[in-house]
Design a protein around this motif. Sequence first.
Motif, PDB file in Angstrom:
ATOM      1  N   SER A   1     -36.695  25.241  78.983  1.00  0.00           N
ATOM      2  CA  SER A   1     -37.885  24.425  79.249  1.00  0.00           C
ATOM      3  C   SER A   1     -37.560  22.979  78.902  1.00  0.00           C
ATOM      4  O   SER A   1     -36.693  22.707  78.070  1.00  0.00           O
ATOM      5  CB  SER A   1     -39.066  24.892  78.389  1.00  0.00           C
ATOM      6  OG  SER A   1     -39.477  26.187  78.722  1.00  0.00           O
TER       7      SER A   1
ATOM      8  N   ASP B   1     -42.285  19.888  79.532  1.00  0.00           N
ATOM      9  CA  ASP B   1     -43.027  21.151  79.483  1.00  0.00           C
ATOM     10  C   ASP B   1     -43.689  21.326  78.121  1.00  0.00           C
ATOM     11  O   ASP B   1     -44.853  21.744  78.034  1.00  0.00           O
ATOM     12  CB  ASP B   1     -42.102  22.347  79.734  1.00  0.00           C
ATOM     13  CG  ASP B   1     -41.463  22.352  81.107  1.00  0.00           C
ATOM     14  OD1 ASP B   1     -42.065  21.809  82.063  1.00  0.00           O
ATOM     15  OD2 ASP B   1     -40.347  22.905  81.228  1.00  0.00           O
TER      16      ASP B   1
ATOM     17  N   THR C   1     -40.664  33.565  75.162  1.00  0.00           N
ATOM     18  CA  THR C   1     -41.293  32.242  75.148  1.00  0.00           C
ATOM     19  C   THR C   1     -42.317  32.156  74.022  1.00  0.00           C
ATOM     20  O   THR C   1     -42.778  33.175  73.503  1.00  0.00           O
ATOM     21  CB  THR C   1     -42.002  31.922  76.480  1.00  0.00           C
ATOM     22  OG1 THR C   1     -43.075  32.841  76.672  1.00  0.00           O
ATOM     23  CG2 THR C   1     -41.043  31.984  77.651  1.00  0.00           C
TER      24      THR C   1
ATOM     25  N   ILE D   1     -43.197  28.301  76.551  1.00  0.00           N
ATOM     26  CA  ILE D   1     -42.051  27.426  76.339  1.00  0.00           C
ATOM     27  C   ILE D   1     -40.877  28.275  75.846  1.00  0.00           C
ATOM     28  O   ILE D   1     -41.014  29.031  74.887  1.00  0.00           O
ATOM     29  CB  ILE D   1     -42.370  26.338  75.290  1.00  0.00           C
ATOM     30  CG1 ILE D   1     -43.570  25.510  75.718  1.00  0.00           C
ATOM     31  CG2 ILE D   1     -41.159  25.471  75.020  1.00  0.00           C
ATOM     32  CD1 ILE D   1     -43.413  24.780  77.020  1.00  0.00           C
TER      33      ILE D   1
END
Length: 91
Positions: free
Chosen positions: A18, A22, A10, A14
């Motif tokens: 996602s 988000d 991520t 994120i």
Amino acid sequence: MHLHSDYDGTFRGIGIGSSLADVQAELGRPHFSWDGVFCVEGFPGISFMLSSRKNSGFYGLEDEEPEDREHLYGYALKDLIIERIVISSKD
């Protein structure tokens, strides 16, 4: 570099899967860039390619300033998911 499929890393929480909602909550309001990806101001070199939860494939969404900030082209931001994260060098 394009990160997709089974990539489970991520960027600030994120990752693949996602939603655009988000992204907005964690990084700020995304905007459509001239090169066909969504970017967030303040994070050069990081961008996202999206698909709808209802369909597979990428969406070539055009830049717009919607009246309803939780929808883009009739899709709820929570229904537009990241299918690829694009990392590029910005000179």
